[in-house]
Enzyme design. Structure first.
Site, PDB file in Angstrom:
ATOM      1  N   ASP A 175       0.862  -1.174   0.000  1.00  6.40           N
ATOM      2  CA  ASP A 175       0.000   0.000   0.000  1.00  6.40           C
ATOM      3  C   ASP A 175       0.902   1.228   0.000  1.00  6.40           C
ATOM      4  O   ASP A 175       1.805   1.336   0.832  1.00  6.40           O
ATOM      5  CB  ASP A 175      -0.906   0.009   1.240  1.00  6.40           C
ATOM      6  CG  ASP A 175      -2.017   1.054   1.124  1.00  6.40           C
ATOM      7  OD1 ASP A 175      -3.192   0.645   1.064  1.00  6.40           O
ATOM      8  OD2 ASP A 175      -1.713   2.252   1.092  1.00  6.40           O
ATOM      9  N   THR A 207      -8.016  -1.900  -3.985  1.00  4.55           N
ATOM     10  CA  THR A 207      -7.641  -0.529  -4.312  1.00  4.55           C
ATOM     11  C   THR A 207      -8.768   0.124  -5.111  1.00  4.55           C
ATOM     12  O   THR A 207      -9.572  -0.565  -5.744  1.00  4.55           O
ATOM     13  CB  THR A 207      -6.363  -0.490  -5.173  1.00  4.55           C
ATOM     14  OG1 THR A 207      -6.669  -1.018  -6.472  1.00  4.55           O
ATOM     15  CG2 THR A 207      -5.254  -1.318  -4.544  1.00  4.55           C
ATOM     16  N   CYS A 234     -12.377  -8.231  -5.515  1.00  5.93           N
ATOM     17  CA  CYS A 234     -13.662  -7.746  -4.989  1.00  5.93           C
ATOM     18  C   CYS A 234     -13.681  -6.229  -4.979  1.00  5.93           C
ATOM     19  O   CYS A 234     -14.476  -5.625  -4.251  1.00  5.93           O
ATOM     20  CB  CYS A 234     -13.897  -8.285  -3.577  1.00  5.93           C
ATOM     21  SG  CYS A 234     -14.619  -9.921  -3.561  1.00  5.93           S
ATOM     22  N   ALA A 235     -12.782  -5.608  -5.747  1.00  3.89           N
ATOM     23  CA  ALA A 235     -12.703  -4.141  -5.777  1.00  3.89           C
ATOM     24  C   ALA A 235     -13.422  -3.627  -7.021  1.00  3.89           C
ATOM     25  O   ALA A 235     -14.637  -3.491  -7.022  1.00  3.89           O
ATOM     26  CB  ALA A 235     -11.248  -3.700  -5.745  1.00  3.89           C
ATOM     27  N   ARG A 236     -12.700  -3.367  -8.094  1.00  2.27           N
ATOM     28  CA  ARG A 236     -13.294  -2.820  -9.308  1.00  2.27           C
ATOM     29  C   ARG A 236     -12.752  -3.557 -10.528  1.00  2.27           C
ATOM     30  O   ARG A 236     -11.577  -3.927 -10.591  1.00  2.27           O
ATOM     31  CB  ARG A 236     -12.954  -1.324  -9.450  1.00  2.27           C
ATOM     32  CG  ARG A 236     -13.765  -0.409  -8.540  1.00  2.27           C
ATOM     33  CD  ARG A 236     -15.200  -0.302  -9.036  1.00  2.27           C
ATOM     34  NE  ARG A 236     -15.952   0.704  -8.302  1.00  2.27           N
ATOM     35  CZ  ARG A 236     -16.638   0.478  -7.190  1.00  2.27           C
ATOM     36  NH1 ARG A 236     -16.627  -0.736  -6.648  1.00  2.27           N
ATOM     37  NH2 ARG A 236     -17.326   1.441  -6.611  1.00  2.27           N
ATOM     38  N   GLU A 254     -18.609  -3.626 -16.369  1.00  2.00           N
ATOM     39  CA  GLU A 254     -19.567  -4.351 -15.544  1.00  2.00           C
ATOM     40  C   GLU A 254     -20.978  -4.095 -16.065  1.00  2.00           C
ATOM     41  O   GLU A 254     -21.392  -2.945 -16.115  1.00  2.00           O
ATOM     42  CB  GLU A 254     -19.454  -3.915 -14.086  1.00  2.00           C
ATOM     43  CG  GLU A 254     -18.092  -4.194 -13.483  1.00  2.00           C
ATOM     44  CD  GLU A 254     -17.999  -3.731 -12.032  1.00  2.00           C
ATOM     45  OE1 GLU A 254     -19.035  -3.285 -11.481  1.00  2.00           O
ATOM     46  OE2 GLU A 254     -16.914  -3.831 -11.461  1.00  2.00           O
ATOM     47  N   HIS A 272     -21.484  -7.696  -9.065  1.00  2.00           N
ATOM     48  CA  HIS A 272     -20.763  -6.823  -8.131  1.00  2.00           C
ATOM     49  C   HIS A 272     -21.455  -6.878  -6.767  1.00  2.00           C
ATOM     50  O   HIS A 272     -22.285  -6.041  -6.432  1.00  2.00           O
ATOM     51  CB  HIS A 272     -20.771  -5.396  -8.677  1.00  2.00           C
ATOM     52  CG  HIS A 272     -19.754  -4.510  -8.049  1.00  2.00           C
ATOM     53  ND1 HIS A 272     -18.793  -3.843  -8.765  1.00  2.00           N
ATOM     54  CD2 HIS A 272     -19.537  -4.179  -6.760  1.00  2.00           C
ATOM     55  CE1 HIS A 272     -18.035  -3.133  -7.959  1.00  2.00           C
ATOM     56  NE2 HIS A 272     -18.485  -3.326  -6.713  1.00  2.00           N
ATOM     57  N   ALA A 275     -20.994  -5.158  -1.650  1.00  2.00           N
ATOM     58  CA  ALA A 275     -21.804  -4.444  -0.658  1.00  2.00           C
ATOM     59  C   ALA A 275     -23.236  -4.961  -0.613  1.00  2.00           C
ATOM     60  O   ALA A 275     -24.093  -4.360   0.018  1.00  2.00           O
ATOM     61  CB  ALA A 275     -21.818  -2.953  -0.982  1.00  2.00           C
TER      62      ALA A 275
END
Length: 517
Positions: A175, A207, A234-236, A254, A272, A275
């Site tokens: 990071d 990230t 699991c981000a973008r 997506e 996705h 959340a």
């Protein structure tokens, strides 16, 4: 910072009902209109002070430019890639997200996918549904003793590390922001990406999607990894290069258009869903509502993506310094008349202002730019507007022992000429201490209608000035002169009303300017 007035909010996506209830319980009128087209949103948004979205609504520059009253865009979630943050900043609109609302849900999904990858759970389940019993085909691997590389050690990365350590995994990570000693306290050893790739049995990325992270896992990085490394995104979509993992586990768009990737036997894919839990949605809806309410009530600012400078402005003392900064900027703008400003240097002095330079700088620029921008400059967009206008702004802080009350000094360059002023807050009142090298005998209270006059001192100056002002139909209410009387000096006159024609002051002043505060 003075509380921001939010009377009406539009919710354009399905957000947990608690969001609307919290806002309405605090006196904010809420309208829910879902599935709006871009054209509908552009037409609708002009009447609202705030907009709450999730991830589907595209808050483009066209939408933001059409929103004449918009002050806040609240994203009920973490990512703000569906919001044009640059356009929002330019228009002085705060963009706010809920940085922790979906942390647990996203971390749990990551862990579920890591365990599913290690044991081929989805593929084995589908095989069973097809009437098969392929035990050998789905031979897995234990997580115990394996190395997990976590790229992105923010809230979600930290929670993933904690959970996967309970499986006996060694956790390493990368990071560029989180200090190594901080991640070490969670049991994560930080290293460079070059060192990380060859060590990992599993890799997970957490990230944001930005130019520096697009295609972060690509042919070059995969070539450095172990054979058989398992990767979770699991981000973008876009963080992992599609063509490099079929060649990738992430997707750039997506939903994904590359069906070969989704249909590959060794790939586990889902919508996705990071959340997509009842708890996360309730938490995000609640968080964004409470954050907006706290901002409106002047209690604090949490989750601001583009207005971090405002975070330290929620106390009464900061309000006074903000008013001082805006007033000094307005004074210098008036003295420079219509000359274009090219450089601004703001210096704060004294211990009490060592953490205040940021918002004071923005406040000064609001004062300098307010006339040129038609009053649209605010603390959110002032520095952006200055940059677009070609103004170079520098800010420094000095630990001057002489300025125990705190002093703000501003110097501008306009059309080759220099103008300088300094001020402070005394007894809760913003005051001007110096203008153009003229140090006032008594600090000038920056309130009301003020005239600033460059004059040659003389015994008849005050009476002459009073006569000229009376002829102009204006009453002199106060007079502030500098300590030195040699040569031309600046003085300040408080008047009952603005002077209609500053040219009427030529008999007594070489230069005249005025402001109303």
């Amino acid at each position: 910072m003075a509380p921001i007035l939010i009377k009406t909010i539009l919710i354009s996506e399905s957000v947990d009902p608690c969001c609307k209830k919290i806002l309405e319980d605090n006196g904010i009128q809420v309208t829910e209109k879902l599935n709006l087209t871009k054209e509908d949103l552009i037409s609708e948004i002009k009447d609202y002070d705030g907009l709450v979205v999730r991830s589907s609504t595209k808050v483009t520059a066209d939408v933001i430019n059409a929103a004449r009253n918009l002050k806040i865009i609240g994203r009920a979630g973490t990512g703000v890639d569906n919001v044009d943050v640059e356009a929002a900043t330019k228009n002085g609109v705060i963009v706010m997200n809920t940085p922790s609302g979906n942390t647990i849900s996203a971390a749990e999904l990551t862990c579920i996918l890591l365990t599913s990858l290690s044991r081929h759970v989805p593929q084995a389940a589908m095989s069973m549904k097809a009437g098969k019993w392929d035990r050998k085909k789905f031979m897995g691997t234990e997580l115990y003793g394996k190395t997990l590389g976590i790229v992105g050690l923010g809230r979600i990365g930290k929670e993933v590390a904690s959970r996967m350590q309970s499986f006996g995994m060694k956790t390493i990570g990368y990071d560029p922001i989180t200090p190594r000693e901080v991640s070490a306290s969670w049991g994560v050893e930080q290293m460079s990406l070059e060192e990380l790739w060859p060590q990992c049995d599993f890799i997970t990325v957490h990230t944001p999607l930005m130019p520096s992270t697009t295609g972060l896992l690509n042919d070059t990085s995969f070539a450095k990894c172990k054979t058989g490394v398992r990767v979770v995104n699991c981000a973008r979509g876009g963080i992992i290069d599609e063509d490099a993992l079929l060649r990738a586990l992430g997707v750039r768009t997506e939903p994904p258009k590359n069906r070969a990737l989704v249909d590959h036997a060794n790939v586990i894919s889902c919508p996705h869903l990071g959340a997509s839990t009842h708890e996360a949605q309730a938490r995000c809806g609640q968080d964004i509502a409470l954050q907006i309410v706290d901002m409106v009530k002047g209690k604090g600012l949490v989750g601001a993506v583009n207005a971090q400078v405002l975070a330290s402005t929620f106390c009464q003392e900061s309000h006074q310094w903000i008013r001082l900064g805006e007033a000094i900027g307005a004074v210098l703008r008036s003295c420079a008349t219509s000359k274009p400003c090219s450089q601004v240097q703001i210096t704060t002095q004294g211990d009490r202002l060592k953490t205040s330079t940021g918002y004071i700088t923005s406040a000064v620029m609001v004062g300098l730019l307010s006339q040129a921008t038609g009053g649209s400059a605010n603390l959110v967009n002032a520095l952006t507007l200055a940059k677009q206008s070609g103004i170079t702004v520098t800010q420094t802080h000095s630990q001057s022992e002489a300025s125990c009350h705190g002093v703000c000094e501003v110097e501008i360059s306009a059309d080759g000429a220099g103008y300088k002023a300094s001020g402070s807050v005394l007894g809760g009142v913003p005051v001007l201490l110096e203008l153009g090298g003229s140090i006032f005998r008594q600090p000038v209270s920056l309130a009301g209608n003020l005239l600033f006059l460059l004059v040659s001192p003389g015994p008849n100056l005050l009476s002459s000035m009073a006569g000229v002002l009376a002829a102009a139909g204006v009453e002199m209410q106060s007079f502030s002169a500098p300590t030195a009387n040699g040569g031309e000096v600046w003085c300040c006159v408080g008047v009952s009303a603005p002077v209609g024609d500053l040219g009427a002051l030529k008999p007594v002043a070489k230069q005249a300017s005025q402001i109303a505060i």
